[in-house]
Write a protein that holds these residues in place. Sequence first.
Motif: not given
Length: 226
Positions: A41-44, A64-72, A199-204, A222-226
């Motif tokens: 599911e994480r890969e999709e 807010a996203v940047r201050e939370a430590g999300i970079t991607k 926000i990219d799913a590859k972010d830690k 909304e969650v983006v799936k391929d």
Amino acid sequence: MSTTDDNPTLETADVELRRQTSPLSTPDSLDYSIDSSLDQEREETVGIFGEYDTVDGVVAAAKAVREAGITKFDVHTPFPIHGIDDVIGIKPTILPWIVLGAGLSGMAGGFFLTMYTQGAFGSFDSLLSLAPYEYLISGKPLNSLPAYIPVIFETTILAAAFTAGLGMLLLNGLPMLYNPLFKHERFRRVTDDRFFVVIDAKDKKFDQARDILEDSSPLAIEVVKD
């Protein structure tokens, strides 16, 4: 008639049989199945986006996203927003330095080409088994630099221009022939009157992405799936 009390070997075999047939006897396999399902599911999942209808809203969400430590993550808007690069934390591109290096290389190449074809390097010509084309004018020396400036200028511009075009494409990851975001109906309004933080799913810290977006009061998540 024999019983398990009378035959210890039979009792051991019966316990082993029940252990193999019981679903509680294989916890490792069960955990492995759950992990595999989550990994698939994480890969999709490509990412998650929050939708906003104002510039202030999307800028506040990006902060807010940047201050939370999300970079991607990235911000998509229907028009350029002044100062959004600083909010996202985009670093200055290295493309000017790459173009400068290519231009200097082109200049050196033009200088070598003109000097070599005039035979200015002497014995070096024999190593390449090529004969220089000596162009003597009014008794001027063969290595008269002012006469070669147009050629050197052209090779400098040529190398810099090609490097700028190709470098821009490579640094931007172009050409991108497919993007999963374009499959979502809500995202199509990004060219009209909507603003998105993706926000990219590859972010830690992707597991915290939904909570962070919800705190920024978006119109939709909304969650983006391929």
